[in-house]
Enzyme design. Structure first.
Site, PDB file in Angstrom:
ATOM      1  N   GLU A   6       0.857  -1.196   0.000  1.00  0.00           N
ATOM      2  CA  GLU A   6       0.000   0.000   0.000  1.00  0.00           C
ATOM      3  C   GLU A   6       0.883   1.233   0.000  1.00  0.00           C
ATOM      4  O   GLU A   6       2.053   1.158   0.411  1.00  0.00           O
ATOM      5  CB  GLU A   6      -0.873   0.010   1.264  1.00  0.00           C
ATOM      6  CG  GLU A   6      -0.035   0.191   2.518  1.00  0.00           C
ATOM      7  CD  GLU A   6      -0.744  -0.225   3.801  1.00  0.00           C
ATOM      8  OE1 GLU A   6      -1.582   0.544   4.260  1.00  0.00           O
ATOM      9  OE2 GLU A   6      -0.442  -1.328   4.320  1.00  0.00           O
ATOM     10  N   LYS A  26       2.786   4.535   1.100  1.00  0.00           N
ATOM     11  CA  LYS A  26       3.221   5.117   2.355  1.00  0.00           C
ATOM     12  C   LYS A  26       2.877   6.598   2.272  1.00  0.00           C
ATOM     13  O   LYS A  26       3.435   7.341   1.467  1.00  0.00           O
ATOM     14  CB  LYS A  26       4.728   4.922   2.529  1.00  0.00           C
ATOM     15  CG  LYS A  26       5.243   5.484   3.840  1.00  0.00           C
ATOM     16  CD  LYS A  26       6.655   4.998   4.117  1.00  0.00           C
ATOM     17  CE  LYS A  26       7.127   5.328   5.510  1.00  0.00           C
ATOM     18  NZ  LYS A  26       7.265   6.744   5.757  1.00  0.00           N
ATOM     19  N   ASP A  41       2.650  10.434   3.113  1.00  0.00           N
ATOM     20  CA  ASP A  41       3.592  11.373   3.716  1.00  0.00           C
ATOM     21  C   ASP A  41       2.820  12.411   4.536  1.00  0.00           C
ATOM     22  O   ASP A  41       2.568  13.521   4.091  1.00  0.00           O
ATOM     23  CB  ASP A  41       4.412  12.051   2.618  1.00  0.00           C
ATOM     24  CG  ASP A  41       5.647  12.734   3.175  1.00  0.00           C
ATOM     25  OD1 ASP A  41       5.929  12.552   4.373  1.00  0.00           O
ATOM     26  OD2 ASP A  41       6.312  13.446   2.414  1.00  0.00           O
ATOM     27  N   TYR A  49      -4.612   2.625   8.449  1.00  0.00           N
ATOM     28  CA  TYR A  49      -3.828   1.504   7.928  1.00  0.00           C
ATOM     29  C   TYR A  49      -3.318   0.547   9.009  1.00  0.00           C
ATOM     30  O   TYR A  49      -2.609  -0.410   8.725  1.00  0.00           O
ATOM     31  CB  TYR A  49      -2.651   1.994   7.081  1.00  0.00           C
ATOM     32  CG  TYR A  49      -1.771   3.021   7.764  1.00  0.00           C
ATOM     33  CD1 TYR A  49      -1.037   2.706   8.897  1.00  0.00           C
ATOM     34  CD2 TYR A  49      -1.686   4.318   7.267  1.00  0.00           C
ATOM     35  CE1 TYR A  49      -0.241   3.640   9.526  1.00  0.00           C
ATOM     36  CE2 TYR A  49      -0.886   5.277   7.889  1.00  0.00           C
ATOM     37  CZ  TYR A  49      -0.172   4.922   9.024  1.00  0.00           C
ATOM     38  OH  TYR A  49       0.610   5.847   9.658  1.00  0.00           O
ATOM     39  N   LYS A  62      11.091   2.846  -0.122  1.00  0.00           N
ATOM     40  CA  LYS A  62      11.040   4.282  -0.412  1.00  0.00           C
ATOM     41  C   LYS A  62      11.209   4.551  -1.904  1.00  0.00           C
ATOM     42  O   LYS A  62      11.912   3.819  -2.608  1.00  0.00           O
ATOM     43  CB  LYS A  62      12.161   5.009   0.355  1.00  0.00           C
ATOM     44  CG  LYS A  62      12.147   4.803   1.856  1.00  0.00           C
ATOM     45  CD  LYS A  62      10.882   5.300   2.513  1.00  0.00           C
ATOM     46  CE  LYS A  62      10.903   6.791   2.741  1.00  0.00           C
ATOM     47  NZ  LYS A  62      11.621   7.210   3.920  1.00  0.00           N
ATOM     48  N   CYS A 111      40.495  21.290  17.042  1.00  0.00           N
ATOM     49  CA  CYS A 111      39.059  21.489  17.213  1.00  0.00           C
ATOM     50  C   CYS A 111      38.722  22.960  17.014  1.00  0.00           C
ATOM     51  O   CYS A 111      39.307  23.822  17.671  1.00  0.00           O
ATOM     52  CB  CYS A 111      38.645  21.034  18.610  1.00  0.00           C
ATOM     53  SG  CYS A 111      36.948  21.475  19.015  1.00  0.00           S
ATOM     54  N   CYS A 170      37.516  24.455  20.581  1.00  0.00           N
ATOM     55  CA  CYS A 170      38.335  24.628  21.777  1.00  0.00           C
ATOM     56  C   CYS A 170      39.827  24.606  21.478  1.00  0.00           C
ATOM     57  O   CYS A 170      40.644  24.818  22.368  1.00  0.00           O
ATOM     58  CB  CYS A 170      37.996  23.563  22.823  1.00  0.00           C
ATOM     59  SG  CYS A 170      38.590  21.918  22.402  1.00  0.00           S
ATOM     60  N   CYS A 178      37.876  15.633  18.528  1.00  0.00           N
ATOM     61  CA  CYS A 178      38.477  16.610  19.420  1.00  0.00           C
ATOM     62  C   CYS A 178      38.896  15.880  20.691  1.00  0.00           C
ATOM     63  O   CYS A 178      38.138  15.085  21.248  1.00  0.00           O
ATOM     64  CB  CYS A 178      37.451  17.688  19.738  1.00  0.00           C
ATOM     65  SG  CYS A 178      37.848  18.659  21.188  1.00  0.00           S
ATOM     66  N   CYS A 231      36.026  21.026  26.199  1.00  0.00           N
ATOM     67  CA  CYS A 231      35.538  21.538  24.912  1.00  0.00           C
ATOM     68  C   CYS A 231      34.080  21.962  25.069  1.00  0.00           C
ATOM     69  O   CYS A 231      33.223  21.143  25.385  1.00  0.00           O
ATOM     70  CB  CYS A 231      35.644  20.461  23.833  1.00  0.00           C
ATOM     71  SG  CYS A 231      34.958  21.005  22.263  1.00  0.00           S
TER      72      CYS A 231
HETATM   73  S1  IVH Z   1       2.367   0.935   9.101  1.00  0.00           S
HETATM   74  C1  IVH Z   1       4.081  -0.767  13.089  1.00  0.00           C
HETATM   75  N1  IVH Z   1       1.479   1.919   6.861  1.00  0.00           N
HETATM   76  O1  IVH Z   1       5.284   5.779   8.174  1.00  0.00           O
HETATM   77  C2  IVH Z   1       4.110   0.035  11.832  1.00  0.00           C
HETATM   78  N2  IVH Z   1       2.809   3.333   8.214  1.00  0.00           N
HETATM   79  O2  IVH Z   1       8.074   5.322   8.677  1.00  0.00           O
HETATM   80  C3  IVH Z   1       2.911   0.869  11.671  1.00  0.00           C
HETATM   81  N3  IVH Z   1       3.088   5.588   7.323  1.00  0.00           N
HETATM   82  O3  IVH Z   1       5.029   5.951  11.633  1.00  0.00           O
HETATM   83  C4  IVH Z   1       3.006   1.749  10.502  1.00  0.00           C
HETATM   84  N4  IVH Z   1       1.885   5.310   5.524  1.00  0.00           N
HETATM   85  O4  IVH Z   1       3.406   7.358  10.243  1.00  0.00           O
HETATM   86  C5  IVH Z   1       2.203   2.157   7.951  1.00  0.00           C
HETATM   87  N5  IVH Z   1       0.551   2.663   4.862  1.00  0.00           N
HETATM   88  C6  IVH Z   1       1.279   2.893   5.948  1.00  0.00           C
HETATM   89  C7  IVH Z   1       1.885   4.146   6.188  1.00  0.00           C
HETATM   90  C8  IVH Z   1       2.639   4.324   7.341  1.00  0.00           C
HETATM   91  C9  IVH Z   1       2.602   6.168   6.219  1.00  0.00           C
HETATM   92  C10 IVH Z   1       3.968   6.266   8.295  1.00  0.00           C
HETATM   93  C11 IVH Z   1       3.604   6.083   9.732  1.00  0.00           C
HETATM   94  C12 IVH Z   1       4.805   5.461  10.379  1.00  0.00           C
HETATM   95  C13 IVH Z   1       5.882   5.852   9.421  1.00  0.00           C
HETATM   96  C14 IVH Z   1       7.058   4.916   9.506  1.00  0.00           C
END
Ligand code: IVH
Length: 752
Positions: free
Chosen positions: A123, A125, A127, A233, A321, A426, A429, A444, A450
């Site tokens: 699914e 991710k 943002d 999710y 990613k 450094c 310092c 350092c 320092c």
């Molecule tokens: S699952 C135990 N699913 O990404 C894991 N996270 O980098 C629960 N996020 O903290 C997260 N889309 O804020 C999950 N489809 C998705 C997501 C998602 C965005 C975020 C979430 C998490 C962060 C981790």
């Protein structure tokens, strides 16, 4: 800012610069504290503050009434209530290419010893920022941000204004915590920024910042006017399971009335996962909201439960990613920052450029080899091209991490550009900065003298996962460090602040700019509260090199009390020195006989040092105990033992801190009711019902300590077929030995 040497400034110039600094720092403060949209990085902020203090030192008569060095930002302002998460809100491990995804699948299957393919959901991710919604008897009772994962901020009133979030749910389990992402669409973001601009308010850098800023409003009516959305999710606490699989659980959340992402699919293995990744990548630009990758999750929830968690991430999920966004810009300067362990970190100051919606003006240059175009093994990177001031360079951002430089365009290099010379002293310092053999980092040697190390250590000490003192953040620590009336140079000084303030009836903290009766009272209470601290937070907070959160937790679980730990450290000290001597002798031998590279010879050199004159047996025992802790290697052990060595400055500071604390709490046995809680267990030989990794994770989840080798402290050896020397050691130490079936019977599980 071209920072002139203060000696070369006229008073007029200094006054003008101080005025500009006061304005820039105050703008940064409000952007950070009230708008959730920092306009400069922490490092830039620190540089402004340092420059300000430097000028004030040179021109004390020009110190302003509203001097930034007297202010502590807005962090003391009334904030949101705290909400402890009953089930931690974790983050995700990252995958950056196809191989990372196939590796993930292999690791999962090998952990479970699962033959054949496994199904995963894939699914987008999102943002945005994660939010946990708690429903009791189907009624929304609380909404909390992720915070540090263990404790979040109470944003219930704000969450109630988001149309995607149901206020009530029919047919929900008694307790239901739904988790997901709050985000803002591109269209809503553009419209919001247009409104902000028209109203003369600040505009947001990107939809994520806009969503975060909107959710974290103290006035819920402002949130209500901001168009936020929510995708569900995941889940937290549940009074009964939602389903047997991830995909069915998501379908159930949709049936409860939540928005779930329409691009969520079930995949039969890595090939299908990667196909979905490509598909989502193609749709990315037309989705209308920001996503930064694809999340894969093991579909079978029973398998998810077996896989469990590492300290901050689940083993059953990974975020793949999208490739980082790139841009080209110029290096204007290279600055050196000094960290808490004395590491000199080069930072490139860049002509500001937008990378993936965020203005970037700094990038890390890692270390001197990296600048020169070599990796830590001395091999060429970027075709050996170095970075110079004046160079045209490619910048990238991968997720939330600090921007990095990918490459340099030599055709655009100015004729005047010189190779960069890394400082050997450094910059803070003046102490020599040296590079230990095999270390890529120059450090350092100033230690506690320092100022940069001193401040950075204190910042680490008060940070969120260490002492976490409310109202005493990085900015305040910086202020107190340079304060003449109430200086804080070491952690112990924090705990004497109130007493010292009381002893000074004329110039009380509460009467100073940026403080007041209430905020000071709160600060004293917050400090008082931390006189009781967990052993792992204490250990992490000390900021010992190599001792991160994971190691601090492992050490705390093993030793259980400060007294036991420091006793072991004292006993082990001669062994740590021996280890250093052996490392050095080996390095020397290696350098001299590098072309021969005879392992046996190296081992001999090492052995000669250890055997030269035997150490007391309690020393060797303490040292091997320390090394027997799973996850604690020789490098960390040397760091720990030498930095806490009796008689040193460091130890004095630590002892002074300990004297200020009231109670150091041991880690909770993870499951005290379990028959193996508190036992030290070693696994050896081959296990048949589960993999070694699963056995270890399961034992730890039941409160046992899993060690890598058998010692007198071992309680139990679980030996499968083919157990070798460890079985002999167990016999020698009189350690109880059982087989895998007996172990499973003991922990009350049949295995599969
Ligand atoms: S699952 C135990 N699913 O990404 C894991 N996270 O980098 C629960 N996020 O903290 C997260 N889309 O804020 C999950 N489809 C998705 C997501 C998602 C965005 C975020 C979430 C998490 C962060 C981790």
């Amino acid at each position: 800012m071209d920072a002139k040497d203060p000696d070369q400034l006229s008073p007029g110039e200094a006054q003008a610069e101080l005025a500009a600094l006061a304005q820039a720092i105050s703008a940064a403060n409000s952007a950070y504290h009230t708008d959730d949209a920092p306009v400069i990085s922490d490092a830039e902020y620190d540089a402004l503050k340092r420059r300000n203090s430097l000028l004030e030192q040179h021109f004390p008569q020009l110190k302003r009434q509203d001097s930034p060095s007297e202010q502590v930002g807005a962090a003391l302002a009334e904030g949101f209530g705290k909400v402890p998460h009953r089930v931690a809100m974790l983050s995700l491990e990252n995958a950056f290419d196809d191989a990372d995804v196939t590796d993930f699948d292999e690791r999962v299957r090998s952990f479970l010893n699962h033959q054949g393919a496994l199904s995963y959901t894939a699914e987008p991710k999102i943002d945005g920022l994660s939010l946990s919604l708690r429903y009791e008897q189907g009624v929304l009772v609380q909404a909390a941000t992720r915070g540090d994962g263990a404790t979040g901020e109470n944003v219930t009133a704000n969450a109630r204004t988001i149309p995607d979030i149901p206020q009530t749910i029919a047919g929900a389990p008694e307790v239901l915590e739904v988790r997901g992402e709050v985000y803002m669409s591109h269209a809503d973001f553009a419209a919001l920024n247009a409104r902000q601009l028209a109203a003369g308010e600040k505009v947001f850098a990107n939809p994520r910042n806009a969503a975060a800023g909107s959710l974290r409003q103290l006035d819920a009516s402002i949130t209500a006017a901001r168009p936020l959305k929510f995708f569900a999710y995941a889940w937290g606490e549940l009074s009964q399971p939602l389903a047997a699989t991830q995909s069915a659980a998501i379908a159930q959340l949709a049936a409860f009335g939540f928005q779930t992402n329409p691009l969520t699919v079930l995949c039969a293995g890595p090939d299908e996962m990667l196909a979905q990744y490509r598909l989502i990548g193609e749709r990315r630009a037309s989705l209308g909201y920001d996503i930064d990758g694809v999340v894969y999750k093991v579909d079978d929830l029973a398998l998810q439960a077996r896989l469990g968690f590492r300290s901050t991430t689940p083993r059953w999920a990974i975020a793949h990613k999208f490739p980082a966004e790139l841009a080209w810009t110029w290096i204007e300067a290279i600055d050196i920052q000094v960290g808490r362990t004395g590491a000199l970190s080069p930072v490139a100051r860049l002509t500001p450029v937008t990378v993936g919606g965020v203005v970037v003006s700094n990038a890390t240059l890692h270390n001197e080899d990296y600048i020169q175009g070599r990796n830590s093994a001395g091999e060429e990177i970027r075709g050996g091209r170095d970075f110079r001031i004046g160079d045209f360079v490619q910048v990238y951002r991968a997720g939330d991490v600090i921007p990095k430089l990918a490459d340099v365009d030599l055709t655009k290099r100015p004729d005047t550009a010189q190779p960069y010379h890394f400082p050997e002293t450094c910059p803070q310092c003046g102490s020599p900065a040296i590079r230990a053999p095999g270390d890529s980092v120059r450090r350092c040697t100033g230690g506690l003298i320092c100022p940069a190390q001193g401040v950075e250590r204190l910042k680490h000490f008060v940070s969120r996962n260490a002492f976490d003192i409310e109202g005493l953040g990085a900015k305040q620590v910086e202020m107190f460090y340079h304060d003449d009336l109430l200086p804080v140079k070491t952690p112990a000084d924090i705990f004497t602040l109130e007493e010292r303030d009381n002893a000074n009836p004329l110039q009380k903290l509460k009467n100073r700019d940026g403080f007041g009766e209430t905020s000071v009272k709160k600060l004293w209470a917050a400090i008082e509260e931390r006189r009781r601290i967990s052993l792992e937070r204490l250990l992490f907070g000390l900021g010992i090199r190599d001792v991160g959160e994971g190691a601090a937790r492992d050490l705390a679980r093993y030793y259980h009390s400060w007294t036991a730990l420091i006793g072991a450290v004292d006993l082990a000290h001669p062994a740590a020195l021996r280890q250093i001597a052996a490392d050095e002798a080996e390095a020397q031998e290696r350098a001299e006989a590098s072309h021969q590279g005879r392992r046996a010879q190296l081992a001999k050199v090492r052995a000669a040092i250890w055997e030269a004159d035997p150490l007391p047996s309690e020393t060797t025992a303490a040292w091997s105990d320390l090394l027997s802790i799973d996850g604690i290697g020789a490098v960390l052990a040397v760091s720990l033992v030498t930095s806490l060595a009796p008689g040193g400055h460091e130890r004095e500071a630590v002892d002074a801190l300990i004297a200020q604390l009231r109670e150091i709490t041991p880690p909770p046995a993870r499951a005290s009711a379990s028959p193996v809680a508190g036992l030290t267990v070693v696994f050896t030989g081959s296990l048949e019902k589960m993999t070694r990794a699963e056995a270890k994770a399961r034992a730890e989840a039941l409160g046992a300590k899993v060690a890598g080798s058998v010692s007198a402290k071992t309680d139990l050896l679980v030996a499968g077929p083919g157990a070798g020397s460890k079985a002999k050691d167990a016999e020698k130490h009189g350690v109880k030995m059982i087989d895998e079936d007996a172990w499973l019977a003991l922990i009350g599980s049949s295995g599969a």
